[in-house]
Design a protein around this motif. Structure first.
Motif, PDB file in Angstrom:
ATOM      1  N   ALA A  30       0.877  -1.114  -0.039  1.00 54.83           N
ATOM      2  CA  ALA A  30      -0.104   0.037  -0.076  1.00 54.83           C
ATOM      3  C   ALA A  30       0.847   1.173   0.014  1.00 54.83           C
ATOM      4  CB  ALA A  30      -0.850  -0.141   1.166  1.00 54.83           C
ATOM      5  N   GLU A  31       0.339   2.178  -0.589  1.00 54.27           N
ATOM      6  CA  GLU A  31       1.163   3.382  -0.522  1.00 54.27           C
ATOM      7  C   GLU A  31       1.096   4.030   0.806  1.00 54.27           C
ATOM      8  OE1 GLU A  31       2.317   4.716  -3.161  1.00 54.27           O
ATOM      9  OE2 GLU A  31       1.314   3.381  -4.603  1.00 54.27           O
ATOM     10  N   GLY A  32       2.367   4.931   1.073  1.00 53.94           N
ATOM     11  CA  GLY A  32       2.449   5.562   2.345  1.00 53.94           C
ATOM     12  C   GLY A  32       1.676   6.507   2.953  1.00 53.94           C
ATOM     13  N   PRO A  33       1.958   6.944   4.093  1.00 52.82           N
ATOM     14  CA  PRO A  33       0.876   8.086   4.826  1.00 52.82           C
ATOM     15  C   PRO A  33       1.152   9.424   4.112  1.00 52.82           C
ATOM     16  CG  PRO A  33       2.550   7.428   6.163  1.00 52.82           C
ATOM     17  CD  PRO A  33       2.701   6.317   5.188  1.00 52.82           C
ATOM     18  N   VAL A  34       2.392   9.545   3.506  1.00 54.26           N
ATOM     19  CA  VAL A  34       2.550  10.819   2.793  1.00 54.26           C
ATOM     20  C   VAL A  34       1.626  11.100   1.598  1.00 54.26           C
ATOM     21  CG1 VAL A  34       4.278  12.326   1.863  1.00 54.26           C
ATOM     22  CG2 VAL A  34       4.853  11.107   3.863  1.00 54.26           C
ATOM     23  N   PHE A  35       1.736   9.771   0.977  1.00 52.29           N
ATOM     24  CA  PHE A  35       0.765   9.807  -0.390  1.00 52.29           C
ATOM     25  C   PHE A  35      -0.727  10.320  -0.110  1.00 52.29           C
ATOM     26  CE2 PHE A  35      -1.999   7.613  -3.144  1.00 52.29           C
ATOM     27  CZ  PHE A  35      -1.722   7.958  -4.594  1.00 52.29           C
ATOM     28  N   HIS A  36      -1.218   9.608   1.004  1.00 53.56           N
ATOM     29  CA  HIS A  36      -2.599   9.864   1.245  1.00 53.56           C
ATOM     30  C   HIS A  36      -2.913  11.232   2.040  1.00 53.56           C
ATOM     31  CE1 HIS A  36      -3.570   5.838   0.537  1.00 53.56           C
ATOM     32  NE2 HIS A  36      -2.636   5.441   1.285  1.00 53.56           N
ATOM     33  N   LEU A  37      -1.922  11.745   2.621  1.00 54.36           N
ATOM     34  CA  LEU A  37      -1.753  13.151   3.309  1.00 54.36           C
ATOM     35  C   LEU A  37      -1.789  14.219   2.051  1.00 54.36           C
ATOM     36  CD1 LEU A  37      -1.807  15.137   5.692  1.00 54.36           C
ATOM     37  CD2 LEU A  37       0.642  14.940   5.736  1.00 54.36           C
ATOM     38  N   GLY A  38      -0.880  14.138   1.289  1.00 49.84           N
ATOM     39  CA  GLY A  38      -0.837  14.841  -0.002  1.00 49.84           C
ATOM     40  C   GLY A  38      -2.220  15.244  -0.712  1.00 49.84           C
ATOM     41  N   HIS A  39      -2.871  13.995  -0.995  1.00 49.02           N
ATOM     42  CA  HIS A  39      -3.986  13.925  -1.627  1.00 49.02           C
ATOM     43  C   HIS A  39      -5.171  14.604  -0.851  1.00 49.02           C
ATOM     44  CE1 HIS A  39      -1.940  11.471  -4.746  1.00 49.02           C
ATOM     45  NE2 HIS A  39      -2.918  11.636  -5.429  1.00 49.02           N
ATOM     46  N   LEU A  41      -4.981  16.880   1.320  1.00 47.08           N
ATOM     47  CA  LEU A  41      -4.393  18.462   1.251  1.00 47.08           C
ATOM     48  C   LEU A  41      -4.861  18.934   0.172  1.00 47.08           C
ATOM     49  CD1 LEU A  41      -1.092  18.550   2.987  1.00 47.08           C
ATOM     50  CD2 LEU A  41      -3.348  19.301   4.279  1.00 47.08           C
ATOM     51  N   LEU A  42      -4.737  18.182  -1.116  1.00 50.92           N
ATOM     52  CA  LEU A  42      -5.156  18.730  -2.314  1.00 50.92           C
ATOM     53  C   LEU A  42      -6.588  18.932  -2.474  1.00 50.92           C
ATOM     54  CD1 LEU A  42      -2.654  16.922  -4.773  1.00 50.92           C
ATOM     55  CD2 LEU A  42      -2.512  19.298  -4.221  1.00 50.92           C
ATOM     56  N   PHE A  43      -7.308  17.841  -1.752  1.00 46.95           N
ATOM     57  CA  PHE A  43      -8.952  18.199  -1.879  1.00 46.95           C
ATOM     58  C   PHE A  43      -9.440  19.193  -1.239  1.00 46.95           C
ATOM     59  CE2 PHE A  43     -12.595  16.992   0.445  1.00 46.95           C
ATOM     60  CZ  PHE A  43     -13.583  16.666  -0.692  1.00 46.95           C
ATOM     61  N   LEU A  44      -8.786  19.325  -0.067  1.00 47.00           N
ATOM     62  CA  LEU A  44      -9.010  20.447   0.896  1.00 47.00           C
ATOM     63  C   LEU A  44      -8.737  21.850   0.327  1.00 47.00           C
ATOM     64  CD1 LEU A  44      -8.260  19.191   4.448  1.00 47.00           C
ATOM     65  CD2 LEU A  44     -10.513  19.333   3.381  1.00 47.00           C
ATOM     66  N   GLY A  45      -7.763  21.958  -0.351  1.00 47.87           N
ATOM     67  CA  GLY A  45      -7.205  23.275  -1.296  1.00 47.87           C
ATOM     68  C   GLY A  45      -8.130  23.627  -2.223  1.00 47.87           C
ATOM     69  N   PHE A  59      -4.582  28.396  -1.596  1.00 41.96           N
ATOM     70  CA  PHE A  59      -3.031  28.196  -2.060  1.00 41.96           C
ATOM     71  C   PHE A  59      -2.040  27.478  -1.039  1.00 41.96           C
ATOM     72  CE2 PHE A  59      -4.425  31.217  -5.094  1.00 41.96           C
ATOM     73  CZ  PHE A  59      -4.077  30.784  -6.169  1.00 41.96           C
ATOM     74  N   SER A  60      -2.426  27.882   0.568  1.00 43.82           N
ATOM     75  CA  SER A  60      -1.708  27.283   1.606  1.00 43.82           C
ATOM     76  C   SER A  60      -1.866  25.655   1.614  1.00 43.82           C
ATOM     77  CB  SER A  60      -2.349  27.780   2.944  1.00 43.82           C
ATOM     78  OG  SER A  60      -1.953  29.137   2.811  1.00 43.82           O
ATOM     79  N   LEU A  61      -2.916  24.907   1.348  1.00 39.07           N
ATOM     80  CA  LEU A  61      -3.202  23.780   1.497  1.00 39.07           C
ATOM     81  C   LEU A  61      -2.569  23.208   0.235  1.00 39.07           C
ATOM     82  CD1 LEU A  61      -6.646  23.279   3.021  1.00 39.07           C
ATOM     83  CD2 LEU A  61      -4.290  23.042   4.059  1.00 39.07           C
ATOM     84  N   LEU A  62      -2.705  23.820  -1.163  1.00 41.16           N
ATOM     85  CA  LEU A  62      -2.348  23.216  -2.290  1.00 41.16           C
ATOM     86  C   LEU A  62      -0.868  23.124  -2.102  1.00 41.16           C
ATOM     87  CD1 LEU A  62      -4.681  24.885  -5.085  1.00 41.16           C
ATOM     88  CD2 LEU A  62      -4.480  22.729  -4.284  1.00 41.16           C
ATOM     89  N   THR A  63      -0.079  24.377  -1.626  1.00 42.93           N
ATOM     90  CA  THR A  63       1.312  24.181  -1.477  1.00 42.93           C
ATOM     91  C   THR A  63       1.806  22.886  -0.629  1.00 42.93           C
ATOM     92  OG1 THR A  63       1.354  26.632  -1.554  1.00 42.93           O
ATOM     93  CG2 THR A  63       3.223  25.441  -0.419  1.00 42.93           C
ATOM     94  N   LEU A  64       1.105  22.609   0.419  1.00 46.02           N
ATOM     95  CA  LEU A  64       1.499  21.451   1.340  1.00 46.02           C
ATOM     96  C   LEU A  64       1.201  20.283   0.709  1.00 46.02           C
ATOM     97  CD1 LEU A  64       0.085  22.907   4.695  1.00 46.02           C
ATOM     98  CD2 LEU A  64       2.410  22.554   4.013  1.00 46.02           C
TER      99      LEU A  64
END
Length: 293
Positions: A30-39, A41-45, A59-64
């Protein structure tokens, strides 16, 4: 003619070897937690609003989010293109975040102007950017009206601006008779402003006298009408706040108007609105006579 021997013909052709391995089965890891966290944050952004604070949030959340995707791509040596693209998008969103934050910081206002925004314009959904354009159209500094000085004199002062009281209290009278007070964050001359068309000129029909030291901000008629022509949204906002201020003043007068019997008189009645020279008591007696007839 003899039919061709299909069995002797070799109709199969081997495909050239591909440079990329074929995915024959789902990966077991399975993909790591960073992969899921990034997506996440992109959804919230991408679900942020369109205002100044909404853009800052997005833009803050998209940056992260893009930064997390870059970290995930860094762990795979075969994902150089993905790493570079995510880094580039993360830098672009970071630049937008800094730009929006700088613009919000440049829109900071003094104490009285900030309270004016909170009390009058913020509840109508006016953004700080639009409020900044409104303040930029006003006179550079707030005016001071000393105690016992007059802002306008009945029949003498011309109507050439629109003003809002920031601090103090102003007494309104007509022919020496007290009408009502004007308190902070109320317009000083909203009835006069609304009574004239852009091309018309007029004089105050009331006297505005300062009961204490007052501060007010004003907009010149020509500059304000140019702003209205450029921004129809601001024109609608001013029309709303000015007419709401007039309604509040009308009801404050209605509360003070009583007849000889002690009954409150409604200023919206035609006998009072269209014949202001008649006193309240005379208008009430005339109304009772008409009803008896």
């Amino acid at each position: 003619m003899e039919p061709p021997d299909f069995g002797a013909l070799n109709l199969t052709r081997e495909l050239p070897p591909s440079g990329h391995p074929l995915c024959e089965a789902w990966g077991s890891r399975a993909e790591g937690p960073v992969f899921h966290l990034g997506h996440i944050l992109l959804f919230l952004g991408f679900s942020g609003g369109s205002g100044s604070y909404g853009r800052l949030y997005s833009f803050s959340l998209l940056t992260l989010g893009f930064l997390c995707s870059s970290l995930e791509s860094w762990s795979d040596p075969c994902s150089v293109e993905s790493l570079l693209w995510n880094l580039a998008l993360s830098c672009a969103c970071l630049g937008q975040t800094v730009l929006v934050a700088f613009r919000l910081r440049s829109l900071s206002f003094s104490g009285d102007l900030r309270r004016l925004y909170d009390c009058v314009f913020r509840r109508l959904g006016v953004s700080l950017a639009h409020f900044g354009e409104i303040i930029a159209c006003s006179d550079p500094d707030a005016h001071v009206l000393e105690k016992d000085h007059c802002f306008a004199v009945e029949g003498k002062t011309s109507i050439d601006k629109l003003s809002v009281l920031l601090a103090g209290r102003v007494r309104v009278s007509v022919k020496g008779e007290f009408l009502h007070y004007i308190y902070p964050f109320q317009f000083l001359d909203s009835p006069e402003w609304d009574s004239l068309r852009p091309s018309e000129e007029g004089l105050f029909q009331v006297t505005l006298h300062a009961d204490e030291t007052c501060h007010y901000v004003c907009w010149r008629r020509k500059k304000l009408y140019l702003l209205f022509a450029k921004h129809r949204y601001i024109a609608r906002i001013f029309a709303l706040v000015v007419r709401n201020d007039i309604a509040e003043k009308l009801y404050s007068l209605s509360d003070k108007a009583v007849n000889r019997s002690g009954h409150r008189y409604d200023l919206r009645l035609p006998t009072f609105c269209h014949k202001p020279a008649i006193s309240v008591e005379d208008a009430d007696e005339k109304r009772q006579g008409e009803m008896a007839a």
